[in-house]
Design an enzyme around this catalytic site. Structure first.
Site, PDB file in Angstrom:
ATOM      1  N   SER A  45       0.833  -1.198   0.000  1.00 11.81           N
ATOM      2  CA  SER A  45       0.000   0.000   0.000  1.00 11.81           C
ATOM      3  C   SER A  45       0.876   1.260   0.000  1.00 11.81           C
ATOM      4  O   SER A  45       1.733   1.403  -0.876  1.00 11.81           O
ATOM      5  CB  SER A  45      -0.959  -0.041   1.196  1.00 11.81           C
ATOM      6  OG  SER A  45      -1.961   0.932   1.086  1.00 11.81           O
TER       7      SER A  45
ATOM      8  N   ASP B 238      -8.477  -4.962  -5.947  1.00 15.69           N
ATOM      9  CA  ASP B 238      -7.989  -4.173  -4.818  1.00 15.69           C
ATOM     10  C   ASP B 238      -8.812  -2.894  -4.689  1.00 15.69           C
ATOM     11  O   ASP B 238      -8.858  -2.087  -5.617  1.00 15.69           O
ATOM     12  CB  ASP B 238      -6.512  -3.825  -5.032  1.00 15.69           C
ATOM     13  CG  ASP B 238      -5.838  -3.271  -3.784  1.00 15.69           C
ATOM     14  OD1 ASP B 238      -6.482  -2.474  -3.064  1.00 15.69           O
ATOM     15  OD2 ASP B 238      -4.673  -3.609  -3.528  1.00 15.69           O
TER      16      ASP B 238
ATOM     17  N   HIS C 130      -6.797  -6.179  -0.564  1.00 17.09           N
ATOM     18  CA  HIS C 130      -5.722  -5.193  -0.620  1.00 17.09           C
ATOM     19  C   HIS C 130      -4.402  -5.879  -0.280  1.00 17.09           C
ATOM     20  O   HIS C 130      -4.184  -6.312   0.841  1.00 17.09           O
ATOM     21  CB  HIS C 130      -6.032  -4.080   0.386  1.00 17.09           C
ATOM     22  CG  HIS C 130      -5.078  -2.929   0.329  1.00 17.09           C
ATOM     23  ND1 HIS C 130      -4.593  -2.423  -0.855  1.00 17.09           N
ATOM     24  CD2 HIS C 130      -4.509  -2.181   1.317  1.00 17.09           C
ATOM     25  CE1 HIS C 130      -3.792  -1.402  -0.595  1.00 17.09           C
ATOM     26  NE2 HIS C 130      -3.713  -1.252   0.711  1.00 17.09           N
TER      27      HIS C 130
END
Length: 491
Positions: A204, A430, A460
């Site tokens: 991320s 995602d 994710h």
């Protein structure tokens, strides 16, 4: 910021007291409230504190401590070095998260010391403090999706009060939690850990931090994995709109599965589900739902709870039960628990520093702030992108308005000419970092640097999904430096 050539500009050299420091590894304590809920790391883990400059422009000045956690490589004869993790946020406590998910990286531990850390401004690394737990309960339950001038004024006033509280409690740290400073921390970490090059696994926001590291130190970058890639080329309007579409796509995927049960609380089609869910959330503005925790489930808390469940397909059944409980039975317990999970609120009403750190890092990085007037103009476009999440995510763009620190630049430069191949990963479902971001981050690193690979799947972060093809590609790269072909795609 960084030099146009893609390497670190001339910078004051940190003193030997920092580059030559000896880490004192000891048994890990229980997580501090600022790190988020969770058990103490097991016996395999040890903890230490790394001293870094508060201000990298003045490396001989005040220092702060970064919390580190480590599990040594199991096969010392085949040890490659340290593998440093960042789990995103920004503001996630790596010292707390990495031991909790060690089973996901068990194969890598055979040849790497697994190293997690709390980035500056997070957790035990001078975590940003703003409001008390009770104050945060009220702040998160507020109406952050204003519909009238009066509601907009009230929302703006609360945003300003939040920023003022952060300045009051954390003024010394706020100007220095930017991504470039955190990347320099990683290079000092590399040197103190005794590694010639940095091996790194970022998820991320951790992909943006990793890309910044490669940009600043291309000659020091070793095997770098960037999973759940953030697109560094977009401004806040474009990035938030893309994320809004990503969450809506993930919600549609959940609904497609939900309607197959014939007992889906949102209806028997995706279109019906979006209409009903959006209407139900609007109704919560006027009538919040009771919970057994004594707190009410408001529209904003419900929206966050729904979004939180989309981060992992393992939570989809929980989302179904939560919406059934809320929409059919008028109680908000499950959705509130999901919201608390996302906001890292423990059972005693204490919050981690993650959300405060996220705002602080984002506002320190970018000077491209979105005014309240501009957000008002954009709300219809965001609603079109997502009838469920659009309005809420549009108003999150105002977090930096009134912030006490002016951001460094409009965009972060991550070009990294001269660096070796960097693995950049995206997953089709995602919600938080949509699939297109992987290609754009790979391109931003440079055509001879970024190696984009993809995976069809939900959630994710692709590596932790358990996809055997994706896991093999990443492990082969990290363990044996086998670089996959650009554009490789795992079903």
């Amino acid at each position: 910021m960084s030099a146009p050539g893609g390497s670190a500009p001339a910078h004051p050299t940190p003193p030997k007291s920092l580059t030559g420091q000896q880490l004192r590894w000891n048994r890990c304590p229980d997580p501090a409230p600022a790190q988020g809920p969770g058990p103490a790391p097991g016996k395999a883990w040890e903890c230490a504190t790394l001293k870094v400059p508060l201000d990298w422009d003045q490396p001989r000045g005040r220092t702060i401590g970064l919390a580190l956690v480590r599990a040594k490589a199991l096969d010392r004869d085949k040890r490659i070095g340290s593998l440093i993790f960042n789990f995103g946020g920004p503001g996630a406590s790596g010292a707390n998260i990495l031991p909790a998910v060690e089973d996901k990286f068990e194969r890598l531990r055979h040849s790497y010391d697994l190293v997690g850390f709390d980035p500056r401004g997070a957790g035990r690394s001078h975590g940003i403090t703003c409001l008390s737990g009770a104050e945060l309960d009220r702040f998160y339950a507020r109406d952050a999706t204003p519909d009238t001038p009066e509601e907009r004024a009230a929302n703006a006033a609360q945003t300003r009060r939040y920023a003022a509280a952060c300045q009051k409690e954390s003024a010394a740290v706020l100007p220095h939690v930017d991504t470039e400073s955190a990347a320099r921390d990683i290079d000092l970490m590399r040197e103190v850990l005794g590694d010639r090059k940095t091996s790194y696994f970022g998820i991320s926001y951790g992909t943006l931090l990793g890309a910044m590291y490669v940009h600043l130190f291309p000659e020091k970058a070793g095997r770098i994995v960037l999973d759940g890639a953030v697109d560094p080329t977009l401004g806040p309007e474009q990035a938030d709109l893309m994320q809004t579409r990503g969450f809506q796509l993930a919600l549609d995927h959940w609904m497609k599965k939900c309607v197959m049960s014939k007992k889906c609380p949102t209806g028997q089609s995706v279109a019906e589900g979006n209409r009903r869910l959006a209407s139900w959330l609007r109704g919560l503005d006027a009538r919040a739902l009771p919970t057994n925790r004594g707190r009410k489930l408001t529209a904003d808390l419900a929206t966050v709870g729904i979004a939180a469940a989309l981060y992992s397909e393992q939570l989809w059944d929980v989302l179904t039960r939560g919406l059934d409980q809320a929409m059919r039975h008028g109680r908000g317990d499950i959705l509130l628990a999901l919201s608390d999970l996302h906001n890292e609120r423990d059972s005693q009403g204490r919050y981690s520093s993650r959300q405060a750190a996220q705002t602080a890092v984002n506002c320190a990085d970018t000077s491209d702030h979105v005014s309240e007037e501009r957000i008002t103009e954009l709300v219809p476009r965001f609603r079109e992108a997502s009838p469920v999440f659009g309005q809420y995510l549009a108003w999150t763009m105002g977090a930096c308005n009134g912030w006490p620190v002016h951001g460094k630049s409009v965009r972060l430069d991550v070009r990294a000419p001269g660096a070796g191949p960097v693995l950049v990963i995206g997953a089709t479902g995602d919600p938080a970092t949509p699939f297109a971001g992987a290609r754009r981050l790979a391109q931003a690193l440079g055509k001879d640097v970024g190696v984009e690979i993809g995976m069809r799947g939900e959630g994710h972060g692709a590596y932790v999904s358990g996809n055997a093809c994706l896991t093999r590609l990443v492990d082969d790269y990290l363990l044996w430096n086998i670089v996959p072909s650009r554009g490789t795609y795992c079903e």
